[in-house]
Scaffold this motif. Structure first.
Motif, PDB file in Angstrom:
ATOM      1  N   MET A  11       0.837  -1.171   0.000  1.00  0.00           N
ATOM      2  CA  MET A  11       0.000   0.000   0.000  1.00  0.00           C
ATOM      3  C   MET A  11       0.891   1.247   0.000  1.00  0.00           C
ATOM      4  N   LEU A  12       0.494   2.250  -0.754  1.00  0.00           N
ATOM      5  CA  LEU A  12       1.256   3.483  -0.811  1.00  0.00           C
ATOM      6  C   LEU A  12       0.999   4.326   0.438  1.00  0.00           C
ATOM      7  N   ALA A  13       1.988   5.090   0.825  1.00  0.00           N
ATOM      8  CA  ALA A  13       1.859   5.955   1.990  1.00  0.00           C
ATOM      9  C   ALA A  13       0.874   7.088   1.705  1.00  0.00           C
ATOM     10  N   TRP A  14       0.247   7.602   2.757  1.00  0.00           N
ATOM     11  CA  TRP A  14      -0.682   8.706   2.627  1.00  0.00           C
ATOM     12  C   TRP A  14       0.090   9.989   2.349  1.00  0.00           C
ATOM     13  N   LEU A  15      -0.393  10.766   1.418  1.00  0.00           N
ATOM     14  CA  LEU A  15       0.212  12.056   1.139  1.00  0.00           C
ATOM     15  C   LEU A  15      -0.813  12.941   0.463  1.00  0.00           C
ATOM     16  N   ILE A  16      -0.641  14.234   0.547  1.00  0.00           N
ATOM     17  CA  ILE A  16      -1.527  15.174  -0.134  1.00  0.00           C
ATOM     18  C   ILE A  16      -0.983  15.352  -1.539  1.00  0.00           C
ATOM     19  N   THR A  17      -1.800  14.998  -2.515  1.00  0.00           N
ATOM     20  CA  THR A  17      -1.318  14.887  -3.880  1.00  0.00           C
ATOM     21  C   THR A  17      -1.894  15.971  -4.776  1.00  0.00           C
ATOM     22  N   PHE A  41       4.275   4.662 -10.736  1.00  0.00           N
ATOM     23  CA  PHE A  41       3.476   5.840 -10.434  1.00  0.00           C
ATOM     24  C   PHE A  41       4.413   6.995 -10.113  1.00  0.00           C
ATOM     25  N   VAL A  42       4.012   8.183 -10.525  1.00  0.00           N
ATOM     26  CA  VAL A  42       4.756   9.398 -10.186  1.00  0.00           C
ATOM     27  C   VAL A  42       3.752  10.333  -9.525  1.00  0.00           C
ATOM     28  N   THR A  43       4.118  10.884  -8.361  1.00  0.00           N
ATOM     29  CA  THR A  43       3.212  11.780  -7.656  1.00  0.00           C
ATOM     30  C   THR A  43       3.851  13.145  -7.459  1.00  0.00           C
ATOM     31  N   ALA A  44       3.000  14.158  -7.453  1.00  0.00           N
ATOM     32  CA  ALA A  44       3.385  15.519  -7.100  1.00  0.00           C
ATOM     33  C   ALA A  44       2.745  15.797  -5.752  1.00  0.00           C
ATOM     34  N   GLN A  45       3.557  16.011  -4.724  1.00  0.00           N
ATOM     35  CA  GLN A  45       3.048  16.220  -3.377  1.00  0.00           C
ATOM     36  C   GLN A  45       2.928  17.705  -3.065  1.00  0.00           C
ATOM     37  N   GLN A  46       1.728  18.117  -2.705  1.00  0.00           N
ATOM     38  CA  GLN A  46       1.533  19.497  -2.293  1.00  0.00           C
ATOM     39  C   GLN A  46       2.204  19.731  -0.954  1.00  0.00           C
ATOM     40  N   TYR A  47       2.542  20.965  -0.690  1.00  0.00           N
ATOM     41  CA  TYR A  47       3.148  21.439   0.546  1.00  0.00           C
ATOM     42  C   TYR A  47       4.593  20.992   0.721  1.00  0.00           C
ATOM     43  N   SER A  48       4.922  19.716   0.457  1.00  0.00           N
ATOM     44  CA  SER A  48       6.330  19.330   0.524  1.00  0.00           C
ATOM     45  C   SER A  48       7.028  19.668  -0.782  1.00  0.00           C
ATOM     46  N   GLU A  49       6.229  19.862  -1.863  1.00  0.00           N
ATOM     47  CA  GLU A  49       6.734  20.253  -3.193  1.00  0.00           C
ATOM     48  C   GLU A  49       7.643  19.189  -3.796  1.00  0.00           C
ATOM     49  N   LYS A  50       7.455  17.920  -3.425  1.00  0.00           N
ATOM     50  CA  LYS A  50       8.316  16.843  -3.909  1.00  0.00           C
ATOM     51  C   LYS A  50       7.663  16.062  -5.043  1.00  0.00           C
ATOM     52  N   VAL A  51       8.475  15.711  -6.015  1.00  0.00           N
ATOM     53  CA  VAL A  51       8.073  14.786  -7.076  1.00  0.00           C
ATOM     54  C   VAL A  51       8.676  13.437  -6.712  1.00  0.00           C
ATOM     55  N   ARG A  52       7.827  12.397  -6.604  1.00  0.00           N
ATOM     56  CA  ARG A  52       8.271  11.053  -6.215  1.00  0.00           C
ATOM     57  C   ARG A  52       7.903  10.053  -7.290  1.00  0.00           C
ATOM     58  N   ILE A  53       8.766   9.061  -7.463  1.00  0.00           N
ATOM     59  CA  ILE A  53       8.458   7.930  -8.333  1.00  0.00           C
ATOM     60  C   ILE A  53       8.299   6.698  -7.439  1.00  0.00           C
ATOM     61  N   TRP A  54       7.200   5.958  -7.657  1.00  0.00           N
ATOM     62  CA  TRP A  54       6.834   4.812  -6.821  1.00  0.00           C
ATOM     63  C   TRP A  54       6.944   3.533  -7.631  1.00  0.00           C
ATOM     64  N   SER A  55       7.555   2.516  -7.065  1.00  0.00           N
ATOM     65  CA  SER A  55       7.612   1.206  -7.710  1.00  0.00           C
ATOM     66  C   SER A  55       6.342   0.432  -7.332  1.00  0.00           C
ATOM     67  N   PRO A  56       6.029  -0.635  -8.052  1.00  0.00           N
ATOM     68  CA  PRO A  56       4.828  -1.416  -7.739  1.00  0.00           C
ATOM     69  C   PRO A  56       4.798  -1.987  -6.314  1.00  0.00           C
ATOM     70  N   ASP A  57       5.955  -2.159  -5.664  1.00  0.00           N
ATOM     71  CA  ASP A  57       5.960  -2.707  -4.304  1.00  0.00           C
ATOM     72  C   ASP A  57       5.711  -1.643  -3.230  1.00  0.00           C
ATOM     73  N   GLY A  58       5.497  -0.385  -3.638  1.00  0.00           N
ATOM     74  CA  GLY A  58       5.169   0.678  -2.694  1.00  0.00           C
ATOM     75  C   GLY A  58       6.339   1.487  -2.198  1.00  0.00           C
ATOM     76  N   THR A  59       7.559   1.159  -2.624  1.00  0.00           N
ATOM     77  CA  THR A  59       8.705   1.977  -2.231  1.00  0.00           C
ATOM     78  C   THR A  59       8.792   3.172  -3.180  1.00  0.00           C
ATOM     79  N   SER A  60       9.408   4.235  -2.694  1.00  0.00           N
ATOM     80  CA  SER A  60       9.475   5.431  -3.525  1.00  0.00           C
ATOM     81  C   SER A  60      10.842   6.094  -3.413  1.00  0.00           C
ATOM     82  N   ALA A  61      11.104   6.948  -4.371  1.00  0.00           N
ATOM     83  CA  ALA A  61      12.318   7.757  -4.367  1.00  0.00           C
ATOM     84  C   ALA A  61      11.936   9.176  -4.770  1.00  0.00           C
ATOM     85  N   VAL A  62      12.520  10.156  -4.113  1.00  0.00           N
ATOM     86  CA  VAL A  62      12.268  11.551  -4.455  1.00  0.00           C
ATOM     87  C   VAL A  62      13.108  11.901  -5.671  1.00  0.00           C
ATOM     88  N   LEU A  63      12.450  12.388  -6.723  1.00  0.00           N
ATOM     89  CA  LEU A  63      13.186  12.853  -7.895  1.00  0.00           C
ATOM     90  C   LEU A  63      13.735  14.252  -7.651  1.00  0.00           C
TER      91      LEU A  63
END
Length: 119
Positions: free
Chosen positions: A1-7, A17-39
């Motif tokens: 399961m992916l972590a909760w974040l304001i998207t 999956f690639v997400t744009a997080q509001q307030y933290s201003e981070k772009v993250r790429i998520w692998s199918p296993d739910g781990t992520s890395a900040v781009l």
């Protein structure tokens, strides 16, 4: 399961999956296993897009400008100087055999950027 974040936005690129997080201003790429890395961080982060240019898949984020990352290795591949115009929506298309990036902002003006603007 992916972590909760304001998207602000979510896209899929090459099976991730690639997400744009509001307030933290981070772009993250998520692998199918739910781990992520900040781009990277993007000031005023509002939107995401993906495109292919020169055989590369790119992740594009809009906000107070445009930043571009290579989806294959997560490295920053460039930016677009939007000349002070905030970007709230973006997309890409082929026009007359060339790849362009289309952006819009709060001023309601569509702007077209050539792939060579992805500096």
């Amino acid at each position: 399961m992916l972590a909760w974040l304001i998207t602000a936005d979510v896209i899929t690129v090459d099976g991730a999956f690639v997400t744009a997080q509001q307030y933290s201003e981070k772009v993250r790429i998520w692998s199918p296993d739910g781990t992520s890395a900040v781009l990277g961080d993007m000031g005023g982060l509002r939107c995401l897009g993906g495109t292919r240019v020169g055989g590369r898949t790119l992740i594009i984020a809009g906000g107070s400008g445009v930043k571009v990352w290579d989806a294959a290795d997560g490295t920053e591949a460039g930016h677009v100087d939007t000349r002070g115009h905030d970007v709230t929506a973006l997309g890409s298309a082929d026009i007359d055999g060339r790849r362009v990036l289309v952006t819009s902002g709060n001023d309601g003006v569509l702007r077209i950027w050539d792939e060579s603007d992805l500096a």
